[in-house]
Design a protein around this motif. Structure first.
Motif, PDB file in Angstrom:
ATOM      1  N   THR A 201       0.585  -0.962   0.488  1.00  0.00           N
ATOM      2  CA  THR A 201      -0.468   0.513  -0.046  1.00  0.00           C
ATOM      3  C   THR A 201       0.802   0.956   0.024  1.00  0.00           C
ATOM      4  N   SER A 202       1.971   0.709   0.466  1.00  0.00           N
ATOM      5  CA  SER A 202       2.633   2.167   0.555  1.00  0.00           C
ATOM      6  C   SER A 202       3.475   2.710  -1.094  1.00  0.00           C
ATOM      7  N   VAL A 203       3.420   1.910  -1.744  1.00  0.00           N
ATOM      8  CA  VAL A 203       4.463   1.847  -3.266  1.00  0.00           C
ATOM      9  C   VAL A 203       2.152   1.858  -4.192  1.00  0.00           C
ATOM     10  N   GLY A 204       1.508   2.054  -3.921  1.00  0.00           N
ATOM     11  CA  GLY A 204       0.089   1.127  -4.676  1.00  0.00           C
ATOM     12  C   GLY A 204       0.211   0.062  -5.582  1.00  0.00           C
ATOM     13  N   LYS A 205       1.100  -1.302  -5.816  1.00  0.00           N
ATOM     14  CA  LYS A 205       0.919  -1.684  -6.608  1.00  0.00           C
ATOM     15  C   LYS A 205       0.254  -2.632  -6.314  1.00  0.00           C
ATOM     16  N   PHE A 206      -0.127  -3.461  -7.049  1.00  0.00           N
ATOM     17  CA  PHE A 206      -1.066  -5.152  -6.531  1.00  0.00           C
ATOM     18  C   PHE A 206      -0.643  -6.057  -7.464  1.00  0.00           C
ATOM     19  N   TYR A 207      -0.318  -7.619  -7.029  1.00  0.00           N
ATOM     20  CA  TYR A 207      -0.352  -8.575  -7.731  1.00  0.00           C
ATOM     21  C   TYR A 207      -1.510  -9.055  -7.785  1.00  0.00           C
ATOM     22  N   VAL A 208      -2.140  -9.755  -9.034  1.00  0.00           N
ATOM     23  CA  VAL A 208      -3.133 -10.787  -8.749  1.00  0.00           C
ATOM     24  C   VAL A 208      -2.666 -11.866  -9.559  1.00  0.00           C
ATOM     25  N   GLY A 209      -3.257 -13.121  -8.795  1.00  0.00           N
ATOM     26  CA  GLY A 209      -2.969 -14.704  -9.919  1.00  0.00           C
ATOM     27  C   GLY A 209      -3.704 -15.662  -9.422  1.00  0.00           C
ATOM     28  N   GLN A 210      -3.682 -15.849 -10.033  1.00  0.00           N
ATOM     29  CA  GLN A 210      -4.302 -17.015  -9.761  1.00  0.00           C
ATOM     30  C   GLN A 210      -3.081 -18.846 -10.341  1.00  0.00           C
ATOM     31  N   PHE A 211      -3.479 -20.078  -9.899  1.00  0.00           N
ATOM     32  CA  PHE A 211      -2.673 -21.122  -9.741  1.00  0.00           C
ATOM     33  C   PHE A 211      -2.873 -22.367  -9.066  1.00  0.00           C
ATOM     34  N   SER A 212      -2.544 -23.049  -9.844  1.00  0.00           N
ATOM     35  CA  SER A 212      -2.532 -25.331  -9.299  1.00  0.00           C
ATOM     36  C   SER A 212      -1.107 -25.224  -8.210  1.00  0.00           C
ATOM     37  N   ASP A 213      -1.443 -25.906  -7.632  1.00  0.00           N
ATOM     38  CA  ASP A 213      -0.321 -26.495  -6.664  1.00  0.00           C
ATOM     39  C   ASP A 213       0.012 -27.568  -6.116  1.00  0.00           C
ATOM     40  N   ASP A 214       1.084 -28.308  -5.961  1.00  0.00           N
ATOM     41  CA  ASP A 214       1.230 -29.726  -5.363  1.00  0.00           C
ATOM     42  C   ASP A 214       0.635 -29.749  -3.850  1.00  0.00           C
ATOM     43  N   ARG A 215       0.562 -31.318  -3.686  1.00  0.00           N
ATOM     44  CA  ARG A 215       0.309 -31.592  -2.161  1.00  0.00           C
ATOM     45  C   ARG A 215       0.966 -29.993  -0.998  1.00  0.00           C
ATOM     46  N   HIS A 216       2.466 -29.926  -1.532  1.00  0.00           N
ATOM     47  CA  HIS A 216       3.155 -29.484  -1.085  1.00  0.00           C
ATOM     48  C   HIS A 216       3.363 -28.091  -0.575  1.00  0.00           C
ATOM     49  N   CYS A 217       2.193 -27.703  -0.970  1.00  0.00           N
ATOM     50  CA  CYS A 217       1.596 -26.431  -1.656  1.00  0.00           C
ATOM     51  C   CYS A 217       3.131 -25.663  -1.458  1.00  0.00           C
ATOM     52  N   SER A 218       3.568 -26.139  -2.922  1.00  0.00           N
ATOM     53  CA  SER A 218       5.966 -25.729  -2.708  1.00  0.00           C
ATOM     54  C   SER A 218       5.491 -23.602  -3.699  1.00  0.00           C
ATOM     55  N   ARG A 219       4.320 -23.848  -4.374  1.00  0.00           N
ATOM     56  CA  ARG A 219       4.171 -22.340  -5.224  1.00  0.00           C
ATOM     57  C   ARG A 219       3.483 -21.302  -4.009  1.00  0.00           C
ATOM     58  N   PHE A 220       2.567 -21.976  -2.626  1.00  0.00           N
ATOM     59  CA  PHE A 220       1.791 -20.648  -1.836  1.00  0.00           C
ATOM     60  C   PHE A 220       3.269 -20.530  -1.091  1.00  0.00           C
ATOM     61  N   PHE A 344      -1.164  -2.674 -11.785  1.00  0.00           N
ATOM     62  CA  PHE A 344      -1.934  -4.193 -11.368  1.00  0.00           C
ATOM     63  C   PHE A 344      -0.926  -4.825 -12.040  1.00  0.00           C
ATOM     64  N   GLU A 345      -0.386  -6.140 -11.743  1.00  0.00           N
ATOM     65  CA  GLU A 345       0.708  -6.984 -12.455  1.00  0.00           C
ATOM     66  C   GLU A 345       0.100  -8.148 -12.249  1.00  0.00           C
ATOM     67  N   GLU A 346       0.122  -9.377 -12.989  1.00  0.00           N
ATOM     68  CA  GLU A 346      -0.715 -10.514 -12.934  1.00  0.00           C
ATOM     69  C   GLU A 346       1.139 -11.124 -12.344  1.00  0.00           C
ATOM     70  N   TYR A 347       0.118 -11.954 -10.846  1.00  0.00           N
ATOM     71  CA  TYR A 347       1.207 -13.002 -10.988  1.00  0.00           C
ATOM     72  C   TYR A 347       1.923 -14.145 -10.911  1.00  0.00           C
ATOM     73  N   VAL A 348       2.593 -15.028 -11.721  1.00  0.00           N
ATOM     74  CA  VAL A 348       2.930 -16.069 -12.089  1.00  0.00           C
ATOM     75  C   VAL A 348       3.916 -16.068 -11.873  1.00  0.00           C
ATOM     76  N   PRO A 349       3.564 -17.899 -10.712  1.00  0.00           N
ATOM     77  CA  PRO A 349       4.722 -18.508  -9.985  1.00  0.00           C
ATOM     78  C   PRO A 349       6.225 -18.625 -11.073  1.00  0.00           C
ATOM     79  N   VAL A 350       6.702 -18.191 -10.156  1.00  0.00           N
ATOM     80  CA  VAL A 350       8.325 -17.983 -11.594  1.00  0.00           C
ATOM     81  C   VAL A 350       8.727 -19.764 -12.203  1.00  0.00           C
ATOM     82  N   ASP A 351       8.242 -20.888 -11.307  1.00  0.00           N
ATOM     83  CA  ASP A 351       8.265 -22.234 -11.978  1.00  0.00           C
ATOM     84  C   ASP A 351       7.864 -22.115 -12.486  1.00  0.00           C
TER      85      ASP A 351
END
Length: 712
Positions: A201-220, A344-351
């Protein structure tokens, strides 16, 4: 006494909260009615001001209320106890716990509580006693509770929603502080899916995204390690046990708050509906097929819906997470200033190796591949925080962070979380280091310039907030009565002038670098230090004309001293038009006076009066003929003189008053409109900051890299 009062206050407040906010069930209806009557009886015995405090407290029981009374913020009951225990305030005399402090100390005291995990609600008086009296007299059936100045909550501050406005203190650290909103579900194949929205909120930049994850929640896990939140919002009853373990284990000191599904944590359709109806993006976006949503949000909607009201197939959770975030920002009264930035920027997991990474708004972030450092790796390697006390002491970040600018430091942290693994990109970075090592004199000069730069990324967000027409129209702060208004105005002007000076320094840096940029081997380095007005491959915007325009817009020294901006001719059309009209009316009045002098044969006749009684023609009684023009109307007298008005003078005076009111209104709103005009060029200002942040990063690499080993 204090402890007993605190216990009684908590009990009363809890019951008030139930009475105001809850709906009784069928089996408890009679008990609830009795409690409501008891609470109403209690409120009726309160003073009007205290009754209003209880109403606000019952609706915001989880917040410490700073309640404005005159020039002071007052804390009552359990809030007063918090103020004494946490802020070192002193109890005042009275029948209940009561403490307080002057208006000017708000930033310091609120920040102390917020950093300790408290939620602070700032309540302001939104009318003067004179305005209250006028309202009270106009009411048909007023009660004693109407005879008190209106007060409204103007801001709720939490650790994840700090914006560092002019009322707040300056930030104590340079790194990003994220507010994360998360939603989770299992898809038809049983795979875990996350929708996330996080914002600094101090710079006003939003990241929005949706992604699937494994049972270990690695991406999250990786997300919360790369963009460590200070506050997490989630939908009550939604998160799985595994996700809850991550939030409790990895984010121990993080504030976590559950939102009610539907009414607080919106679904995707309601989110899109609110974004469009509230008109957040009208000023910053061009309509695309009838939809005024930013391109990133538009990409998450259904292609078949040109209105942008239907979520896309794989974006329902992302939009719902955005909805929870918007609701919370709205509750904290900062939704307008942040969303209208449309950053706004779309959040995409780095992998995920996908073309989506190329949609990043940051040109210098576009690379083919990055190494995946998940949360466990970052912790084991102590890249960002150590395993002993969770600080940066002894970490890789502390060891190599020699960046000169706050925005450079924030960029460095993200680079460390996702290092390059593309040979071409790595070699270009190493070329950049060699290029800079080859010009030590220039680098020394640039380093000195960089040390002068303020936190321009945060300053741009503050300037946008002050200049926002959306916020100025209906935000309760626009109605608030501040007794230190001049001090705050001076702070706004100081921040604005600091930003201007910062961009001038950036121009000087580019001038220094362009002298040697032609010999650089690094393509990216050459692009970021070359002005695009001189070279089509350059990325740094041409700021010279804009900076010159702002240099001549108003007297900087006078504005800094007085806290008032008086625009120079040609800069503010509304102000200039009002001045022109005033001058034209003055000329007409003087012409009319000359005409009357000739008519009466008395050349020394003058105007007299002030305010709404101005422009009375003062004539000595000895010079008054028996046959005065019929339109002359006697207005006032003094010994030996009579003063007259005419319908023509009255008409011209009305035009004068109208022009003066327009001038005063333009002057009052001048600072906001000047900031708004500055913000219109936000894309270039932000690009300049990005270029210098990357350059500062290269300089940091030069500082600690004496040799480079190429990989590929």
């Amino acid at each position: 006494m204090v402890l007993a009062d605190e216990a009684m206050s908590k009990d009363k407040t809890k019951r008030l909260e139930l009475a105001v906010c809850s709906e009784p069930s069928d089996t408890e209806e009679e008990e609830e009615e009795e409690e409501e009557e008891e609470m109403e009886d209690y409120l009726n015995k309160c003073t009007p001001g205290m009754r209003r405090w209880w109403q606000l407290k019952s609706q915001n029981f989880d917040a410490v209320i700073f309640y404005k009374v005159g020039k002071f913020y007052e804390l009552y009951h359990m809030d007063a106890v918090t103020g004494v225990n946490e802020l070192g305030l002193i109890f005042m005399k009275g029948t209940w716990a009561h403490s307080g402090f002057p208006e000017t100390a708000f930033g310091r005291f609120s920040d102390v509580l917020v950093q300790k995990g408290y939620k602070v609600a700032r309540v302001e008086q939104t009318e003067t006693p004179e305005m209250m009296e006028t309202r009270y007299k106009a009411m048909a059936h007023p009660t004693k509770f109407d005879k008190v100045v209106r007060r409204e909550i103007c801001r709720i501050i939490t650790k994840g929603t700090q914006t560092y406005s002019v009322l707040d203190c300056d930030p104590s650290e340079n790194h990003n502080k994220y507010l994360l909103c998360v939603k989770e579900k299992e898809d038809s194949s049983g795979q875990r899916v996350y929708g996330v929205c996080f914002v600094d909120t101090s710079v006003g930049k939003f990241y929005v995204g949706q992604f699937s994850d494994d049972r270990h929640c690695s991406r999250f896990r990786t997300l919360v390690a790369h963009y460590t939140p200070v506050q997490v919002l989630y939908e009550k009853g939604n998160l799985s046990v595994d996700t809850q373990k991550i939030l409790k284990g990895s984010l121990i000191s993080c504030i976590q708050e559950g939102l009610i599904s539907g009414s607080q944590f919106w679904n995707a359709s309601k989110t899109l509906k609110v974004l469009l109806e509230e008109g957040y993006f009208k000023e910053s976006q061009n309509s695309e097929n009838g939809c005024s949503l930013p391109s990133v949000i538009k990409s998450l909607t259904s292609e078949s819906d040109s209105l942008g009201l239907t979520p896309g197939d794989n974006s329902e959770l992302a939009l719902s997470a955005l909805g929870g975030c918007v609701f919370y920002l709205k509750k904290c009264l900062i939704d307008q200033e942040l969303l209208s930035l449309a950053n706004f920027e779309e959040y995409v997991p780095v992998d995920i190796d996908t073309a989506k990474t190329m949609s990043s708004s940051s040109f210098f972030a576009k690379t083919d591949q990055r190494m995946v450092l998940d949360g466990v790796t970052l912790m084991n390697l102590e890249v960002l925080q150590n395993g002993t006390n969770g600080t940066t002491e002894g970490t890789l970040l502390e060891r190599i962070d020699s960046c000169c600018t706050p925005f450079g430091k924030r960029l460095l942290k993200q680079w460390l979380c996702a290092p390059l693994c593309n040979p071409k990109s790595i070699n270009d970075r190493l070329d950049a280091v060699e290029d800079l090592l080859a010009v030590p004199d220039k680098m020394s000069e640039v380093s000195e310039h960089l040390k002068k730069l303020p936190d321009l990324e945060r300053l741009l967000s503050k300037i946008h907030s002050i200049g926002s027409p959306l916020k100025s129209q209906n935000h309760p702060d626009s109605r608030a009565i501040f007794y230190e208004e001049i001090k705050y105005s001076k702070k706004k002007i100081a921040d604005f002038l600091s930003a201007l000076e910062g961009f001038k320094v950036m121009n000087e840096i580019i001038d220094v670098m362009e002298e040697v940029a032609g010999d650089f081997k690094s393509k990216v380095l050459k692009q970021l230090v070359t002005c695009k007005a001189k070279n089509p491959d350059g990325r740094f915007p041409d700021l010279s004309a804009e900076l010159k325009r702002w240099d001549t817009a108003f007297d900087h020294n006078q504005a800094r001293k007085t806290g008032v901006i008086t625009p120079k001719a040609g800069f503010d059309p509304d102000y200039d038009k009002a001045l022109q009209d005033i001058k034209a009316v003055e000329e007409d009045l003087h012409k009319y006076l000359d005409k009357q002098r000739k008519l009466l044969g008395f050349k020394s006749m003058l105007y007299w009066g002030a305010g709404k009684n101005r422009y009375q023609m003062e004539i000595p009684e000895s010079a008054i003929s028996r046959n005065l023009p019929e339109e002359y109307e006697l207005k006032s007298t003094r010994k030996g003189y009579k003063r007259y008005w005419t319908k023509e003078i009255e008409k011209m005076l009305a035009a004068m008053v109208n022009a003066e009111e327009r001038r005063d209104a333009a002057l009052k709103d001048c600072m906001r409109r000047l900031f708004y005009n500055f913000d219109k060029n936000s894309k270039d200002w932000q690009t300049a900051v990005e270029c210098i942040a990357v350059l500062g990063k290269r300089l940091f690499q030069r500082a600690w890299s004496t040799s480079a080993v190429r990989t590929g």
